[in-house]
Design an enzyme around this catalytic site. Structure first.
Site: not given
Length: 596
Positions: A239, A413
């Site tokens: 990610d 995130h």
């Protein structure tokens, strides 16, 4: 929803570790690599090696959202995620954007399964549409499958194999074994993937952050990731969303403290809290605080109601009895007795919060005794919409609390420090950054290189790219058909849609309808009328346009015109030139010929 049981073996616990170690032992050695540089420092390969793993990208690279990655070995294919994204300003009338799955349709018999890392729209949203064309088994955790099941019911899809897995489970899919690794994210049931292939292990992080004090669930399984890294990892895909942010992501626990502060400081005011419906942990915090401060909760927004119901059924959300009231009954309670939990954190035009702010939601009328909390970050590109909503809320007298003022939201995130931790634990041979726009992918690649990764071992991919990997090289292979498809109502159209082009044309230049009357027996012009929509034309200009068409038609013998299509073409050409000269616009011209 029909579920096929025991379609694939699912194992867990100590057995997982034995299976994994047996499969990966032969891949733990370090090998020398020599790679010729081409794209992003990685070799371009025209002739594909049969003994290589191919990673193909149908979405999620060079963009935020629409995540879909294909992993292939020999005749076997697995797919990671099937997400959507929302249309931009250049896509008028489009509801959703999904990946182009032409490659998967052409290879449908080879697909062993679609593995979903978590239940956010950018990872599951395309499933109801692509499952109308291909129908492999779906694998995901309990909440993820519950959210998928709701979507499939809406689309009346029932013959789908949904297979529930847990963190720690291992499934066998053709040439692949997939282990599910618990990670922290802004939704329950998020997992990373350790995919064992005949050539080595691919570790896919999914969306993740490292949260040592989550409000619910377990911490990210860093010990297991470390074990996998020690055994040897061929490829890491990770990610990249927050790569531009130094440090570490705040814990969800910080939001809980802020929310409690909001409740205690607004004891006499009505609270309206907008948050992502899928953030079940955030919903639980709000429910717990509402009970503590003796307030009733009303859910507003279809997705909020659906997810709350689904989550409570499977035990992910605990709702105290009598806490929830229907939004229709708000008038029966005082302001200090109410919390409204709403959708609309991104200023979506039809969301509950946007309609409240514009005064178009008669069930909730915003006033001076309201405190509105927007518990979310602004997604890039949505700034104008959400700040418009905030301005409207202020105009109506409300107090508004949002991320710029209070730590009311934390990202799901990983920031740069957490990404460093992941790289150091996994110790991959090769690396492909995913889940980000190009600048995110590039910065993540530079981070990997700063941690000792060779530049020739890092590939920055685009949609449609194939990256081929074996024990000695990483290289770019063939390009495949990929891109976007548009969902408009219930219909799906391609990226080269004539409908979309027409809409853009209309939005920019408008439309001019020219109604021409022709005498049936004499074939002479009887009248010309012009109707303009979306184009600024004075009455004088309209009369001049009518005269232009009349002059053109009076100069030709209408009896020699073959058909209406030919006559329409003549009208369109004459008017197009006139309009461009006088308005500098190129509107869509629609001739209508009437025989009178």
């Amino acid at each position: 929803m029909k579920k096929e049981k025991n379609v694939h073996a699912v194992t867990s616990g100590a057995k997982n570790k034995k299976i994994y170690e047996k499969q990966t032992a032969k891949h733990s050695g370090k090998q020398k690599t020599s790679v010729a540089k081409s794209k992003n420092g990685v070799q371009n390969n025209q002739k594909s090696s049969k003994k290589c793993v191919k990673v193909r990208f149908l979405g999620g690279v060079g963009e935020i959202g629409k995540n879909m990655t294909v992993v292939e070995y020999g005749k076997d294919i697995i797919v990671i995620d099937a997400g959507l994204t929302f249309p931009g300003d250049n896509m008028p009338g489009v509801d959703l954007v999904i990946p182009d799955i032409t490659y998967l349709v052409e290879n449908a018999q080879r697909i062993k399964g679609i593995i979903i890392t978590h239940g956010h729209e950018d990872h599951i949203g395309a499933l109801p549409y692509i499952l109308k064309e291909i129908n492999p088994p779906i694998f995901g955790t309990k909440l993820t499958l519950t959210l998928i099941e709701n979507k499939l019911k809406e689309q009346k899809l029932s013959a789908v194999s949904l297979n529930c897995v847990k963190a720690g489970s291992v499934i066998k899919l053709g040439a692949f074994s997939v282990e599910f690794i618990n990670v922290n994210h802004s939704i329950a049931g998020a997992v990373g993937l350790a995919i064992t292939t005949p050539l080595g292990v691919i570790f896919h992080s999914g969306d993740f952050k490292i949260d040592f004090t989550p409000v619910a669930g377990e911490t990210m399984d860093l010990p297991r990731i470390s074990e996998i890294g020690k055994k040897g990892v061929l490829l890491l895909m990770a990610d990249s969303t927050n790569i531009e942010i130094e440090g570490s992501t705040m814990s969800e626990k910080v939001v809980k403290e802020t929310l409690e502060h909001v409740f205690s400081d607004n004891v006499s005011r009505r609270l309206i809290i907008a948050t992502f419906a899928s953030n079940v942990h955030r919903l639980q915090q709000i429910l717990d605080l509402a009970e503590k401060f003796k307030r009733k909760v009303a859910f507003s927004g279809r997705s909020m109601i659906n997810i709350a119901e689904a989550s409570s059924k499977i035990g992910e959300l605990s709702i105290p009895e009598g806490l929830i009231i229907d939004v229709e009954k708000l008038k029966n309670f005082k302001d200090e007795q109410i919390v409204i939990v709403s959708t609309g954190t991104q200023g979506e035009p039809m969301s509950a919060l946007t309609r409240m702010a514009s005064g178009e939601f008669n069930k909730v009328v915003i006033g001076e005794n309201d405190t509105v909390v927007i518990s979310a970050s602004v997604i890039p590109g949505n700034e104008k919409m959400i700040y418009g909503v905030i301005n409207n809320l202020y105009r109506l007298g409300a107090e508004v609390i949002y991320e710029s003022l209070e730590p009311i939201h934390v990202s799901g995130h990983a920031c740069r420090n957490e990404l460093r931790v992941l790289h150091n634990l996994v110790k991959p041979k090769y690396f492909i950054p995913v889940h980000g726009e190009y600048r995110h992918l590039k910065k993540h690649a530079v981070l990997a290189e700063s941690l000792g990764m060779k530049k020739s071992h890092v590939a920055i991919a685009d949609i449609g790219d194939t990256v081929e990997i074996d024990s000695k090289t990483i290289r770019f292979g063939e390009k495949i058909k990929a891109g976007s498809r548009f969902v408009d109502g219930v219909e799906i159209d391609g990226a080269d849609s004539f409908v979309l082009r027409d809409r853009v044309h209309l939005s920019e230049d408008g439309i001019v309808v020219v109604v021409v009357g022709v005498e049936e027996f004499s074939a002479t012009l009887s009248s010309v009328e012009i109707i303009c929509k979306g184009l600024l034309m004075s009455e004088t200009l309209i009369e001049e346009a009518k005269q232009t068409v009349a002059n053109t038609l009076n100069r030709i013998d209408l009896r020699k015109i073959k058909d209406e299509q030919e006559l329409s073409g003549i009208i369109r050409r004459s008017l197009k030139n006139f309009l461009y000269k006088t308005t500098k616009k190129n509107p869509m011209i629609l001739p209508v010929v009437m025989v009178v």
